[in-house]
Design a protein around this motif. Structure first.
Motif, PDB file in Angstrom:
ATOM      1  N   SER A 151       0.845  -1.184   0.000  1.00 36.09           N
ATOM      2  CA  SER A 151       0.000   0.000   0.000  1.00 36.09           C
ATOM      3  C   SER A 151       0.880   1.234   0.000  1.00 36.09           C
ATOM      4  CB  SER A 151      -0.926   0.010   1.228  1.00 36.09           C
ATOM      5  OG  SER A 151      -0.178   0.039   2.420  1.00 36.09           O
ATOM      6  N   GLY A 152       0.271   2.386  -0.300  1.00 34.19           N
ATOM      7  CA  GLY A 152       0.990   3.646  -0.211  1.00 34.19           C
ATOM      8  C   GLY A 152       1.468   4.230  -1.528  1.00 34.19           C
ATOM      9  N   GLY A 153       1.206   3.547  -2.620  1.00 35.51           N
ATOM     10  CA  GLY A 153       1.638   4.073  -3.911  1.00 35.51           C
ATOM     11  C   GLY A 153       0.786   5.238  -4.357  1.00 35.51           C
ATOM     12  N   GLY A 154       1.114   5.780  -5.538  1.00 34.83           N
ATOM     13  CA  GLY A 154       0.325   6.877  -6.075  1.00 34.83           C
ATOM     14  C   GLY A 154       1.127   7.736  -7.006  1.00 34.83           C
ATOM     15  N   LEU A 155       0.615   8.946  -7.227  1.00 31.98           N
ATOM     16  CA  LEU A 155       1.226   9.919  -8.118  1.00 31.98           C
ATOM     17  C   LEU A 155       1.888  11.021  -7.292  1.00 31.98           C
ATOM     18  CD1 LEU A 155       1.610  11.190 -10.971  1.00 31.98           C
ATOM     19  CD2 LEU A 155      -0.645  12.247 -10.652  1.00 31.98           C
ATOM     20  N   VAL A 156       3.123  11.342  -7.641  1.00 33.47           N
ATOM     21  CA  VAL A 156       3.854  12.388  -6.919  1.00 33.47           C
ATOM     22  C   VAL A 156       4.711  13.154  -7.924  1.00 33.47           C
ATOM     23  CG1 VAL A 156       5.780  10.848  -6.357  1.00 33.47           C
ATOM     24  CG2 VAL A 156       5.317  12.825  -4.903  1.00 33.47           C
ATOM     25  N   GLN A 157       4.974  14.412  -7.633  1.00 32.00           N
ATOM     26  CA  GLN A 157       5.843  15.205  -8.492  1.00 32.00           C
ATOM     27  C   GLN A 157       7.305  14.886  -8.230  1.00 32.00           C
ATOM     28  OE1 GLN A 157       4.770  19.330  -7.921  1.00 32.00           O
ATOM     29  NE2 GLN A 157       3.308  19.240  -9.617  1.00 32.00           N
ATOM     30  N   ALA A 158       8.128  15.108  -9.218  1.00 27.18           N
ATOM     31  CA  ALA A 158       9.565  14.902  -9.049  1.00 27.18           C
ATOM     32  C   ALA A 158      10.068  15.725  -7.862  1.00 27.18           C
ATOM     33  CB  ALA A 158      10.302  15.295 -10.321  1.00 27.18           C
ATOM     34  N   GLY A 159      10.929  15.099  -7.082  1.00 25.29           N
ATOM     35  CA  GLY A 159      11.443  15.740  -5.876  1.00 25.29           C
ATOM     36  C   GLY A 159      10.636  15.428  -4.635  1.00 25.29           C
TER      37      GLY A 159
ATOM     38  N   SER B 147       4.212   0.642   2.109  1.00 21.51           N
ATOM     39  CA  SER B 147       4.110  -0.313   3.197  1.00 21.51           C
ATOM     40  C   SER B 147       3.796  -1.689   2.624  1.00 21.51           C
ATOM     41  CB  SER B 147       3.003   0.080   4.176  1.00 21.51           C
ATOM     42  OG  SER B 147       3.255   1.332   4.757  1.00 21.51           O
ATOM     43  N   CYS B 148       4.267  -2.704   3.306  1.00 18.95           N
ATOM     44  CA  CYS B 148       3.989  -4.082   2.910  1.00 18.95           C
ATOM     45  C   CYS B 148       3.608  -4.848   4.179  1.00 18.95           C
ATOM     46  CB  CYS B 148       5.202  -4.701   2.251  1.00 18.95           C
ATOM     47  SG  CYS B 148       5.025  -6.466   1.885  1.00 18.95           S
ATOM     48  N   ALA B 149       2.341  -5.192   4.274  1.00 16.20           N
ATOM     49  CA  ALA B 149       1.846  -5.931   5.431  1.00 16.20           C
ATOM     50  C   ALA B 149       1.931  -7.426   5.158  1.00 16.20           C
ATOM     51  CB  ALA B 149       0.404  -5.527   5.723  1.00 16.20           C
ATOM     52  N   ALA B 150       2.470  -8.159   6.116  1.00 13.54           N
ATOM     53  CA  ALA B 150       2.663  -9.595   5.961  1.00 13.54           C
ATOM     54  C   ALA B 150       1.725 -10.368   6.879  1.00 13.54           C
ATOM     55  CB  ALA B 150       4.103  -9.964   6.274  1.00 13.54           C
TER      56      ALA B 150
END
Length: 124
Positions: free
Chosen positions: A7-15, A21-24
């Protein structure tokens, strides 16, 4: 085997920054060394970072060294990838993976359990 969910991905600007996160769940999280890999369109899956079962050793690809930090929380059964100073070339699907082999192993076939992957897009 251990089950993994990113989880936690998405779109972000450079810089900018993102934290993955990876839940096991399943087999004992603490038995595994953990890694992050990524795969950009048209490219092979590549190693990003790994961490030993007790967090004592970490390894990074040269392309992310100094910008990314891998860590793990044994209580939460979670491994993290803090990504700072992101660049457009960091755009990829990021995968969490687990291995019983040493954390210094960096080839994808050496990791037995994988998450489904999560998209990270860095705009210029």
């Amino acid at each position: 085997q251990v089950q993994l969910r990113e989880s936690g991905g998405g779109l972000v600007q450079a810089g900018g920054s993102l934290r993955l996160s990876c839940a096991a769940s399943g087999r004992t999280f603490g038995n595994y060394n953990m890694g992050w890999f990524r795969q950009a369109p048209g490219k092979e899956r590549e190693f990003v970072a790994s961490i030993s079962w007790n967090g004592g050793s970490t390894y990074y690809a040269d392309s992310v060294k100094g910008r990314f930090t891998i860590s793990r929380d044994a209580v939460k059964n979670t491994v993290y990838l803090q990504m700072n100073s992101l660049k457009p070339e960091d755009t990829a699907v990021y995968y969490c993976a687990a291995t019983s082999l040493p954390a210094s192993y960096v080839r994808s076939h050496e990791y037995a359990s994988w998450g489904q992957g999560i998209q990270v897009t860095v705009s210029s």
